[in-house]
Motif scaffolding. Structure first.
Motif, PDB file in Angstrom:
ATOM      1  N   GLU A 186     -40.284  39.147  12.863  1.00  0.00           N
ATOM      2  CA  GLU A 186     -39.451  37.984  13.159  1.00  0.00           C
ATOM      3  C   GLU A 186     -40.093  37.177  14.276  1.00  0.00           C
ATOM      4  N   ARG A 187     -39.784  35.897  14.268  1.00  0.00           N
ATOM      5  CA  ARG A 187     -40.268  35.004  15.313  1.00  0.00           C
ATOM      6  C   ARG A 187     -39.065  34.329  15.954  1.00  0.00           C
ATOM      7  N   THR A 188     -39.064  34.261  17.252  1.00  0.00           N
ATOM      8  CA  THR A 188     -37.968  33.682  18.046  1.00  0.00           C
ATOM      9  C   THR A 188     -36.602  34.225  17.602  1.00  0.00           C
ATOM     10  N   TRP A 189     -36.458  35.528  17.777  1.00  0.00           N
ATOM     11  CA  TRP A 189     -35.196  36.182  17.435  1.00  0.00           C
ATOM     12  C   TRP A 189     -34.253  36.081  18.621  1.00  0.00           C
ATOM     13  N   GLY A 191     -27.330  34.679  24.308  1.00  0.00           N
ATOM     14  CA  GLY A 191     -28.377  33.715  24.002  1.00  0.00           C
ATOM     15  C   GLY A 191     -29.768  34.114  24.433  1.00  0.00           C
ATOM     16  N   GLY A 192     -30.002  35.391  24.710  1.00  0.00           N
ATOM     17  CA  GLY A 192     -31.340  35.849  25.056  1.00  0.00           C
ATOM     18  C   GLY A 192     -32.274  35.716  23.865  1.00  0.00           C
ATOM     19  N   LEU A 193     -33.568  35.659  24.132  1.00  0.00           N
ATOM     20  CA  LEU A 193     -34.524  35.387  23.073  1.00  0.00           C
ATOM     21  C   LEU A 193     -35.725  36.306  23.182  1.00  0.00           C
ATOM     22  N   VAL A 194     -36.131  36.869  22.038  1.00  0.00           N
ATOM     23  CA  VAL A 194     -37.376  37.618  21.925  1.00  0.00           C
ATOM     24  C   VAL A 194     -38.322  36.709  21.148  1.00  0.00           C
ATOM     25  N   ASP A 195     -39.496  36.426  21.698  1.00  0.00           N
ATOM     26  CA  ASP A 195     -40.407  35.482  21.064  1.00  0.00           C
ATOM     27  C   ASP A 195     -40.925  35.996  19.729  1.00  0.00           C
ATOM     28  N   ILE A 196     -41.379  37.256  19.688  1.00  0.00           N
ATOM     29  CA  ILE A 196     -41.919  37.828  18.456  1.00  0.00           C
ATOM     30  C   ILE A 196     -41.488  39.283  18.349  1.00  0.00           C
TER      31      ILE A 196
END
Length: 127
Positions: free
Chosen positions: A25-28, A34-39
């Motif tokens: 996944e990308r930008t999960w 609202g936290g974000l994992v880039d990849i």
């Protein structure tokens, strides 16, 4: 700025693919805060949560991750709770990619594998 961020994520993704990672996944985005994992990627049976930090070429050096250990662990917990089919008893880790854009089509990349391993202080700042 959005275009720069998008290009930085694309460069980081291509870097990982060339090294044998499979992008899951990308930008999960986590639910709620609202936290974000880039990849989110797979590397040799391990699920890898990758934080990408980028900046345009400057004298400040490589950007470093500002995510805390608790934030990264929360990302993993949220992702695994929403994606249980990805693995039942798999290894996971947190990597960081620091990227400096030196020209429109060239970047310098520093990949920190297992950034939360003992002895790695991801909360420190170098500036």
């Amino acid at each position: 700025m959005k275009n720069f961020t998008s290009k930085a994520l694309e460069a980081a993704e291509m870097f990982l693919i060339r090294r044998g990672f499979e992008i899951i996944e990308r930008t999960w985005e986590t639910e709620g805060d609202g936290g974000l994992v880039d990849i989110v990627a797979e590397d040799g049976g391990a699920v890898v949560f990758v934080s990408v930090k980028s900046r345009e070429a400057s004298d400040k050096g490589f950007p470093e991750s500002t995510a805390s250990r608790e934030e990264l662990e929360r990302f993993a917990i949220d992702w695994f709770s929403q994606s249980p089919e990805q693995c039942e008893e798999c290894i996971f880790r947190f990597d960081t990619i620091a990227l400096i854009l030196v020209s429109p089509d060239r970047a310098i990349i520093r990949h920190h594998i297992n950034a939360m391993a003992p002895g790695c202080d991801i909360d420190s700042e170098e500036e």
